[in-house]
Scaffold this active site. Structure first.
Site, PDB file in Angstrom:
ATOM      1  N   ASP A  12       0.871  -1.189   0.000  1.00 30.40           N
ATOM      2  CA  ASP A  12       0.000   0.000   0.000  1.00 30.40           C
ATOM      3  C   ASP A  12       0.910   1.243   0.000  1.00 30.40           C
ATOM      4  O   ASP A  12       0.775   2.129   0.829  1.00 30.40           O
ATOM      5  CB  ASP A  12      -0.980   0.001   1.191  1.00 30.40           C
ATOM      6  N   ASN A 161      -0.427   1.560  16.905  1.00 29.04           N
ATOM      7  CA  ASN A 161       0.015   2.854  16.366  1.00 29.04           C
ATOM      8  C   ASN A 161      -1.142   3.588  15.686  1.00 29.04           C
ATOM      9  O   ASN A 161      -0.945   4.637  15.088  1.00 29.04           O
ATOM     10  CB  ASN A 161       1.198   2.677  15.397  1.00 29.04           C
ATOM     11  N   GLU A 167      -2.836  -1.882  15.305  1.00 27.61           N
ATOM     12  CA  GLU A 167      -1.804  -1.527  14.321  1.00 27.61           C
ATOM     13  C   GLU A 167      -2.496  -1.168  13.002  1.00 27.61           C
ATOM     14  O   GLU A 167      -3.549  -1.725  12.677  1.00 27.61           O
ATOM     15  CB  GLU A 167      -0.854  -2.737  14.169  1.00 27.61           C
ATOM     16  N   HIS A 265       9.071  -0.563   9.082  1.00 30.24           N
ATOM     17  CA  HIS A 265       8.373  -1.827   9.315  1.00 30.24           C
ATOM     18  C   HIS A 265       8.472  -2.778   8.111  1.00 30.24           C
ATOM     19  O   HIS A 265       8.832  -3.953   8.258  1.00 30.24           O
ATOM     20  CB  HIS A 265       6.883  -1.558   9.552  1.00 30.24           C
ATOM     21  N   ASP A 266       8.068  -2.256   6.947  1.00 30.44           N
ATOM     22  CA  ASP A 266       7.870  -3.146   5.794  1.00 30.44           C
ATOM     23  C   ASP A 266       9.170  -3.767   5.270  1.00 30.44           C
ATOM     24  O   ASP A 266       9.200  -4.970   4.988  1.00 30.44           O
ATOM     25  CB  ASP A 266       7.142  -2.382   4.672  1.00 30.44           C
TER      26      ASP A 266
HETATM   27  C1  BDR Z   1       2.294  -0.366   8.724  1.00 26.76           C
HETATM   28  O1  BDR Z   1       1.353   0.680   8.465  1.00 26.76           O
HETATM   29  C2  BDR Z   1       1.747   1.432   7.347  1.00 26.76           C
HETATM   30  O2  BDR Z   1       1.595   2.811   7.560  1.00 26.76           O
HETATM   31  C3  BDR Z   1       3.182   1.058   7.049  1.00 26.76           C
HETATM   32  O3  BDR Z   1       3.400   1.092   5.652  1.00 26.76           O
HETATM   33  C4  BDR Z   1       3.316  -0.339   7.604  1.00 26.76           C
HETATM   34  O4  BDR Z   1       2.973  -1.321   6.639  1.00 26.76           O
HETATM   35  C5  BDR Z   1       2.878  -0.147  10.104  1.00 26.76           C
HETATM   36  O5  BDR Z   1       1.849  -0.143  11.052  1.00 26.76           O
HETATM   37 CA    CA Z   2       2.666  -0.726   4.283  1.00 25.93          CA
END
Ligand code: BDR
Ligand code: CA
Length: 345
Positions: A12, A161, A167, A265-266
Site C-alpha cells: 500500500d 500505532n 496496528e 516496518h515493511d
Molecule cells: C504499517 O502501516 C503502514 O503505515 C506502514 O506502511 C506499515 O505497513 C505499520 O503499522
Molecule cells: Ca505498508
C-alpha cells in the site's frame, strides 16, 4: 550464483513500502515476480502509481504491477496522509510511471501465480490484508500453494500505532485479517504444508518487533556515502528519493514517536521473509477483534494458551534489527551507486 526466490509484494505504497520495494530490487536472492496494490496508506490507484514509479526509479519497469481491491472488505477506507504525505511518498517527487498497469486484477494475479508455481512463491503482505483474503476466498488452496506468507501487521504485545491497541494494516481491514488468520492457520492447512515440507504457518511481524528497525539520519548518511553521494545534497536519483521521502517520515516520527528517525516496518518484514534467521518466532493462537467498542482490529494473542486452541501464526518476538539495518544500508546504497553509474554510461 545466489539461489533466487520468487517473491510477490502486496503493498500500500507508502514510504516504508517503497523502501521495501527498493530492498527487493537490491537483493540478489529475489526474483521479484510482481507487486500487487491494495488501498491503505493512500488509495489503491495512488498506490499503483507510487509502486510503478518506485520500481522505475530502481530500473525495474519490467515488474508486473497489478491494481487490487480499492476498499476494505466491508468497512470504509481510511488513509493516512499525515504519516506518508498526501501522495504517499512524503516530500519526494517522482516522474509519472511510463509503464501501464497489469491487465490482471491483483487477486487474479495472486491466484494464477500461486497455481502456476506451487510451493515456490513467497507472498509478503505489507499493507491491509484485503487482496490476500480475497485471493484465499477465491482459491481455498492458496495457503497450501504458497511457499510462505509473511505479514507486516498486528500489535501482539505492544501498544498500537492507530488506536491504543491496534496496528494500522490490521485496523484498516480487520475483517480481511480475520479471514487470512483463519484460512492460513487452519489445522488441515498446517498438516498439508508440513507434509509438503513447508513451514506450517504464516510468519507475522508486529509493531514490537518492527519498531526495532529504526532508521536514523546516520543510516541515511552511510547509505548515501556507499552510493558516493551526500544525503544533504543528493545527486543520485535513489538517494534523492530517500532523502525527500524520509524527511517527511522522520518529521512524522519526531511529532508522534519522540525521535527524529523512522520505523521501517515493511522492509524488515521483507528481509525476514528472505532470511528467517533475522527473527525468532513463537507459534501462537491469534484472532482479530471485529466487534469491539474500543478495540476493533486488535490482534488478540493467546500468550498463556488459555483458549487451548492450536496456534495459527508464527509471531516474531525478536529481531536482529542491527543486522537488518546494516544490510538495508549496504544493499540499497549499492543499488543507488550501480544505477547512478549505469545512467552516466
Ligand atoms: C504499517 O502501516 C503502514 O503505515 C506502514 O506502511 C506499515 O505497513 C505499520 O503499522
Ligand atoms: Ca505498508
Amino acid at each position: 550464483m545466489t539461489e533466487r526466490h520468487p517473491v510477490i509484494l502486496d503493498v500500500d505504497t507508502g514510504i516504508d513500502d517503497s523502501l521495501a520495494l527498493l530492498y527487493a530490487c537490491a537483493s540478489p536472492e529475489v526474483e521479484l515476480v510482481a507487486a500487487t496494490c491494495v488501498a491503505g496508506n493512500v488509495d489503491a490507484r495512488q498506490v499503483a502509481v507510487n509502486t510503478r514509479a518506485v520500481l522505475e526509479l530502481a530500473d525495474r519497469a519490467d515488474v508486473e504491477v497489478a491494481l487490487g481491491r480499492e476498499t476494505p472488505l466491508v468497512r470504509p477506507l481510511t488513509t493516512t496522509p499525515e504519516t506518508h504525505g498526501p501522495r504517499g511518498i512524503g516530500y519526494a517527487e517522482l516522474p509519472p510511471p511510463s509503464r501501464p498497469l497489469s491487465r490482471r486484477h491483483a487477486v487474479d494475479l495472486l491466484v494464477d501465480e500461486a497455481r502456476r508455481r506451487p510451493g515456490e512463491l513467497t507472498l509478503v503482505a505489507l499493507g491491509p490484508l484485503t487482496n490476500v483474503a480475497l485471493a484465499a476466498l477465491r482459491e481455498p488452496e492458496l495457503p497450501v500453494l504458497l511457499r510462505r506468507l509473511v505479514i507486516m501487521g498486528g500489535s501482539y504485545r505492544s501498544p498500537g500505532n492507530t488506536a491504543p491497541t491496534t496496528e494500522w494494516n490490521i485496523s484498516v481491514d480487520p475483517d480481511a485479517a480475520a479471514v487470512v488468520f483463519t484460512h492460513f492457520g487452519a489445522p488441515e492447512v498446517q498438516a498439508a504444508r508440513k507434509s509438503a515440507g513447508l513451514e506450517p504457518r504464516p510468519l507475522a511481524l508486529g509493531l514490537d518487533v518492527t519498531e526495532k528497525a529504526k532508521l536514523t539520519p546516520e543510516h541515511l548518511t552511510a547509505l548515501a556515502a556507499r552510493a558516493g553521494d551526500d544525503a544533504h545534497a543528493p545527486r543520485t536519483p535513489i538517494v534523492r528519493y530517500l532523502a525527500d521521502a524520509l524527511r517527511f517520515y522522520m518529521e512524522f516520527h519526531s511529532r508522534y514517536d519522540g525521535f527524529y528517525g523512522a520505523f521501517i516496518h515493511d522492509p524488515l518484514a521483507l528481509a525476514a521473509a528472505l532470511d528467517p534467521s533475522l527473527v525468532r518466532a513463537e507459534a501462537l493462537a491469534v484472532d482479530v477483534e471485529l466487534g469491539g467498542i474500543l478495540t476493533t482490529g486488535e490482534t488478540v494473542t493467546d500468550w498463556r494458551r488459555t483458549w487451548g486452541k492450536p496456534p495459527n501464526l508464527d509471531i516474531a518476538v525478536e529481531a536482529d534489527a542491527e543486522a537488518f539495518l546494516a544490510r538495508f544500508v549496504e544493499r540499497v546504497g549499492d543499488l543507488a551507486a550501480r544505477l547512478a553509474w549505469a545512467r552516466t554510461l
